[in-house]
Design an enzyme around this catalytic site. Structure first.
Site, short mmCIF file in Angstrom:
data_model
loop_
_atom_site.label_atom_id
_atom_site.label_comp_id
_atom_site.label_asym_id
_atom_site.label_seq_id
_atom_site.Cartn_x
_atom_site.Cartn_y
_atom_site.Cartn_z
N TYR A 260 0.86 -1.19 0.00
CA TYR A 260 0.00 0.00 0.00
C TYR A 260 0.89 1.24 0.00
CZ TYR A 260 -4.17 -2.81 1.10
OH TYR A 260 -5.20 -3.72 1.07
N GLU A 261 0.38 2.33 -0.56
CA GLU A 261 1.22 3.52 -0.74
C GLU A 261 1.65 4.16 0.57
OE1 GLU A 261 -1.39 5.76 -3.21
OE2 GLU A 261 -2.39 6.74 -1.54
N SER A 262 0.98 3.79 1.67
CA SER A 262 1.39 4.32 2.98
C SER A 262 2.72 3.71 3.43
CB SER A 262 0.30 4.04 4.01
OG SER A 262 -0.01 2.65 4.03
#
Lengths: 257, 286
Positions: free
Chosen positions: A52-54
């Site tokens: 995930y981009e986090s």
């Protein structure tokens, strides 16, 4: 004929999950892509790496996150890296096999608009913007797209290209400087479409109970069908049970917080 | 050395009208209490910088603090629109706002360049995107060694960056862990930095695998604000309040309802008790 024992949304998520392979490293967009990716992990792809981009790498959430940065993603991940590292070392450097995106507007060539409806300076609707999508669309080996099938969502031409698909046809992607394949498959609640030689989405399978006419009426361009059109395999009991359990756990968890 | 001071004092000293200001925290550790103190102090004409504006910038924009927003994704994560941001963009209420719009990759690279003291960032991005057409701060550079064309954006250099972290020690060294986003880069890119923390401890404790430690001499002010990230979360302290994020949709849709919510939860609440400013929160065991 009796109505199917599943909803169109369930069929969409299940059909999308089948597009993921056990050895994929998948950059997951939030919402429908997240449900499909985690369903694949719980079914046929237990070792799939979800990113995930986090910054979470190899995350295995027990419930679906509401945001791309819920604590559940971090506490179940192999590791969590900074956001610059995620975009530079992992995405830009070409370590992701599949990117999975949704979008407010998707056109026949797989270009995605998540920026504005109407003129940029005087938008009728201001959408959230690109987020990670512009580079997910260009840096992943391949891109999967999922969206609810409707004429205002699947349009002939997006009003604003936030994330490049195939431009206006063959050669456009390479001319823009991309070296990756781009969108290959679009999974909706009515059908599965794939990109043909003209770099355009064509229908390759209809979900159970869906007619050609329904797809034509819900698509914003004169949609074509492959000559060997098939029916999407119906959800199995295992697929349905796993998805419903996941969603029930998710609802309970989010209601409690 | 960072001064350990009350939040009101830190904002008075380091946030001024017209400043370029970054409040960072990628879904996690969002400095809500600091943003609400800026609203209470009535700051104006701020250039607000943040990858994901989230609810805190929706509140600051809705209260008229900002004249410009530099961002890459302006939604309510998992819920929908930021209605105050949309109202400012679509109708100029309460005042028009200028947008400088990027992708996440561009913002992350621009913060990194700022932290590294470089004038710009080069990266592989914006391929075929119309964002190039509407943002003059997206350029192209050619690699002098390979000839590859790369996207370029200016470094982000805020006047002040503000982040929230789990804890600081008595010297003002700061530790954050969990999803660490772009906070280290935001602090090191800025002229001044304020860090709000859950608590002050004698010893930062052995860092976890993902911990970021910022030395006290890289920070100007540390402020103890327990719950200062609510309704976002502080890993190891409290969970993300997803119910509050969902509830914000209805609160923020209507101008009057928004203003009365701000009156009740921000202007009537003491800065020292941010937990009281957010509905639907629940303390979790450590």
């Amino acid at each position: 004929m009796t109505a199917p024992a599943w909803t169109a949304a369930e069929m969409m998520t299940i059909a999308a999950s089948r597009q993921l392979a056990p050895d994929d490293v998948c950059f997951v967009g939030i919402g429908a892509p997240s449900a499909a990716c985690n369903l694949a992990r719980l079914l046929h792809a237990p070792d799939i790496v979800l990113v995930y981009e986090s910054g979470t790498i190899g995350t295995r959430p027990d419930v679906l996150p509401l945001s791309i940065g819920d604590g559940e993603l971090c506490s179940t991940a192999l590791t969590t890296v900074s956001v610059p590292e995620m975009f530079r070392y992992w995405l830009q450097a070409g370590r992701i096999t599949k990117g999975f995106l949704g979008g407010a507007q998707i056109d026949r060539y797989g270009n995605i608009n998540t920026t504005v409806i109407g003129p940029y300076d005087r938008p009728r609707v201001r959408l959230p913007g690109g987020g990670g999508a512009p580079e997910i669309a260009s840096s992943c080996d391949e891109v999967l797209v999922t969206a609810t099938h409707a004429p205002r969502t699947l349009v002939d031409r997006v009003e604003f290209v936030t994330s490049l698909g195939h431009g206006r046809g063959p050669g456009d992607r390479r001319a823009a400087g991309s070296t990756t394949v781009g969108p290959t498959t679009l999974i909706t609640d009515l059908c599965v479409m794939s990109v043909d030689a003209a770099r355009e989405f064509v229908v390759e399978s209809l979900h159970v109970g869906v007619t050609r006419r329904e797809v034509v009426e819900a698509t914003g361009w004169p949609v074509r069908f492959v000559s060997d059109l098939v029916s999407t395999p119906a959800p199995t009991d295992e697929e349905l049970t796993t998805l419903r359990d996941l969603q029930a756990r998710t609802e309970r968890a989010h209601a409690a917080r | 050395m960072a001064d350990i001071v009350p939040l009101e004092e830190a904002i008075l000293r380091f946030v001024h009208d017209g400043d370029r200001l970054a409040l960072e925290g990628f879904t996690h550790l969002i400095p809500f209490a600091a943003g609400q103190e800026i609203i209470r102090q009535g700051r104006r004409d701020l250039t607000l910088i943040r990858m994901t504006p989230d609810l805190i910038y929706d509140q600051m924009i809705g209260m008229g603090c900002a004249s410009k927003l530099i961002f890459s994704w302006g939604g309510n994560p998992g819920v929908g629109s930021l209605h105050r941001l949309r109202d400012a963009v679509e109708h100029g209420w309460p005042r028009p706002i200028e947008l400088e719009e990027h992708s996440h990759a561009a913002m992350a690279n621009a913060f990194d360049a700022g932290a590294a003291g470089l004038p710009f960032a080069a990266f592989r991005g914006y391929v075929g995107s119309d964002l190039r057409r509407v943002n003059p701060n997206i350029a192209t550079v050619v690699c002098p060694f390979t000839g590859e064309a790369l996207a370029a954006v200016p470094a982000i250099r805020p006047d002040t960056s503000i982040i929230h972290a789990q804890r600081a020690d008595r010297d003002g060294n700061v530790l954050l862990e969990g999803i660490v986003g772009v906070q280290k880069q935001a602090v090191l890119a800025a002229t001044h930095a304020i860090v709000t923390v859950e608590e002050i401890v004698d010893d930062l404790a052995p860092p976890s695998v993902n911990a970021v430690v910022l030395p006290t001499w890289a920070i100007d002010a540390v402020c103890v604000v327990p719950g200062g990230a609510r309704p976002s979360y502080a890993f190891g302290y409290y969970d993300r309040d997803n119910v509050a994020y969902v509830a914000w949709d209805a609160i923020s849709r209507d101008r009057d309802r928004f203003l009365s919510w701000m009156d009740e939860h921000v202007f009537s609440a003491p800065a020292s008790d941010p937990a009281a400013t957010v509905p639907h929160t629940r303390e979790l065991p450590r």
